[in-house]
Enzyme design. Structure first.
Site, PDB file in Angstrom:
ATOM      1  N   SER A 168       9.817   2.415  -1.288  1.00  9.86           N
ATOM      2  CA  SER A 168       9.418   1.029  -1.553  1.00  9.86           C
ATOM      3  C   SER A 168       9.908   0.079  -0.468  1.00  9.86           C
ATOM      4  CB  SER A 168       9.991   0.592  -2.904  1.00  9.86           C
ATOM      5  OG  SER A 168       9.682  -0.758  -3.176  1.00  9.86           O
ATOM      6  N   GLY A 169       9.006  -0.825  -0.037  1.00  7.77           N
ATOM      7  CA  GLY A 169       9.387  -1.927   0.831  1.00  7.77           C
ATOM      8  C   GLY A 169       9.799  -1.550   2.234  1.00  7.77           C
ATOM      9  N   SER A 191       6.813   1.095  -5.577  1.00  9.18           N
ATOM     10  CA  SER A 191       6.680   0.437  -6.876  1.00  9.18           C
ATOM     11  C   SER A 191       5.464   0.925  -7.652  1.00  9.18           C
ATOM     12  CB  SER A 191       6.608  -1.084  -6.696  1.00  9.18           C
ATOM     13  OG  SER A 191       5.514  -1.437  -5.871  1.00  9.18           O
ATOM     14  N   ASP A 192       4.526   1.605  -6.983  1.00  4.81           N
ATOM     15  CA  ASP A 192       3.336   2.147  -7.649  1.00  4.81           C
ATOM     16  C   ASP A 192       3.506   3.607  -8.054  1.00  4.81           C
ATOM     17  OD1 ASP A 192       1.371  -0.044  -7.628  1.00  4.81           O
ATOM     18  OD2 ASP A 192       1.564   0.093  -5.457  1.00  4.81           O
ATOM     19  N   HIS A 217      -6.005  -7.012  -8.634  1.00  6.23           N
ATOM     20  CA  HIS A 217      -4.953  -6.266  -7.947  1.00  6.23           C
ATOM     21  C   HIS A 217      -5.473  -5.683  -6.642  1.00  6.23           C
ATOM     22  CE1 HIS A 217      -1.506  -3.065  -8.371  1.00  6.23           C
ATOM     23  NE2 HIS A 217      -1.592  -3.557  -7.158  1.00  6.23           N
ATOM     24  N   GLY A 260       0.804  -1.215   0.000  1.00  3.83           N
ATOM     25  CA  GLY A 260       0.000   0.000   0.000  1.00  3.83           C
ATOM     26  C   GLY A 260       0.835   1.262   0.000  1.00  3.83           C
ATOM     27  N   ASN A 261       0.206   2.374  -0.332  1.00  4.31           N
ATOM     28  CA  ASN A 261       0.914   3.647  -0.387  1.00  4.31           C
ATOM     29  C   ASN A 261      -0.056   4.815  -0.438  1.00  4.31           C
ATOM     30  OD1 ASN A 261       0.372   3.514  -3.454  1.00  4.31           O
ATOM     31  ND2 ASN A 261       1.836   1.849  -3.142  1.00  4.31           N
ATOM     32  N   ASP A 289     -23.706   8.620  -0.880  1.00  3.83           N
ATOM     33  CA  ASP A 289     -23.087   9.812  -0.305  1.00  3.83           C
ATOM     34  C   ASP A 289     -21.654  10.013  -0.802  1.00  3.83           C
ATOM     35  OD1 ASP A 289     -25.347  10.289   1.234  1.00  3.83           O
ATOM     36  OD2 ASP A 289     -24.504   9.400   3.057  1.00  3.83           O
ATOM     37  N   HIS A 302      -3.363   3.657  -2.509  1.00  2.00           N
ATOM     38  CA  HIS A 302      -3.516   2.264  -2.942  1.00  2.00           C
ATOM     39  C   HIS A 302      -3.451   1.365  -1.717  1.00  2.00           C
ATOM     40  CE1 HIS A 302      -3.199  -1.536  -4.900  1.00  2.00           C
ATOM     41  NE2 HIS A 302      -1.901  -1.679  -4.688  1.00  2.00           N
ATOM     42  N   TYR A 307     -23.931  18.450   3.719  1.00  2.00           N
ATOM     43  CA  TYR A 307     -23.527  17.748   4.942  1.00  2.00           C
ATOM     44  C   TYR A 307     -22.231  18.323   5.517  1.00  2.00           C
ATOM     45  CZ  TYR A 307     -21.788  13.951   7.891  1.00  2.00           C
ATOM     46  OH  TYR A 307     -21.286  13.210   8.940  1.00  2.00           O
ATOM     47  N   HIS A 331      -4.507  -2.911  -0.203  1.00  4.05           N
ATOM     48  CA  HIS A 331      -4.892  -4.283  -0.528  1.00  4.05           C
ATOM     49  C   HIS A 331      -5.935  -4.750   0.493  1.00  4.05           C
ATOM     50  CE1 HIS A 331      -0.846  -5.186  -2.769  1.00  4.05           C
ATOM     51  NE2 HIS A 331      -1.649  -4.387  -3.445  1.00  4.05           N
TER      52      HIS A 331
END
Length: 229
Positions: A57-58, A87-88, A172, A40-41, A132, A107, A226, A109
């Protein structure tokens, strides 16, 4: 190593502030059980420059301080930082190049949203909360491999045809966008919540879609009335 682009002195304060914001928002992903390990990122565009901040990364989430963040240009090149970007990064960069209104990309998972992506099914708009926040079903984007801007192209092509700030990239996982990184993180959290609820509803029976005119009303009220303005 970074490239030869340098950050102007007048942007130094906003760059450091953006690094701090992005580092803090990364903690929302494990806190909301949207990622495991280093997956994720979160990224955020730097106002006044063709640059954005993203995680390296990582790297484990507990190590993601403001100083650990990296700065990239809108082609995904490293501009500042001692580590390789996520990596994204190419996907984030493509979104920023082609959707000027977007200031943040996330991003994850997360389990339920990724499960919908695995079966390549959009999440139907069967909850008022979906009307909404998303204003439509959650669409599925095309299958694409990490390594170039293919994922970014799929995100842009899919979300340009939708009010949704979230897309399920096939096989993905989810990507979300927003006016800034905080809005994109919010969309990621809410996406996982509705993905879980609709999956449970399908075990009980057939979820009933909300008519489009009602979705339009929900979306307009939530986005424009809202909360505090």
């Amino acid at each position: 190593m970074s490239n030869t682009i340098s950050i102007p002195d007048e942007l130094r304060d906003v760059v450091e502030e953006t690094k701090a914001v992005v580092a803090k928002l990364h903690q929302e992903l494990p806190d909301n059980q949207l990622v495991v390990w280093t997956a994720g990122n979160v990224s955020q565009r730097i106002p006044g420059a063709d640059l954005f901040v993203i995680k390296p990364s990582g790297v484990r989430y507990e190590e993601l301080t403001a100083d650990a963040m990296v700065v990239c240009d809108l082609d995904g090149n490293l501009v500042e930082g001692d580590r390789s970007p996520s990596s994204d990064t190419a996907a984030h960069a493509y979104v920023y190049r082609h959707m000027e209104e977007v200031g943040g990309v996330v991003h994850t998972h997360s389990d339920y949203a990724t499960a919908w992506a695995a079966v390549r099914r959009p999440i139907p708009c069967v909850l008022t909360m979906m009307g909404d926040e998303f204003g439509s079903e959650i669409p599925v984007g095309p299958f694409a491999l990490i390594g170039d801007d293919s994922i970014g192209r799929g995100i842009v092509e899919t979300l340009r045809e939708s009010r949704s700030p979230a897309v399920l990239m096939a096989n993905h996982g989810p990507f979300t966008i927003g006016k800034d990184a905080r809005a994109a993180v919010k969309a990621a959290v809410m996406l996982e919540d509705v993905a879980r609820t609709v999956a449970i509803a399908e075990k009980l029976g057939t979820p009933v879609p909300i008519p489009q005119e009602k979705i339009d009303h929900l979306y307009d009220r939530y986005q424009n009335v809202y909360g505090q303005h």
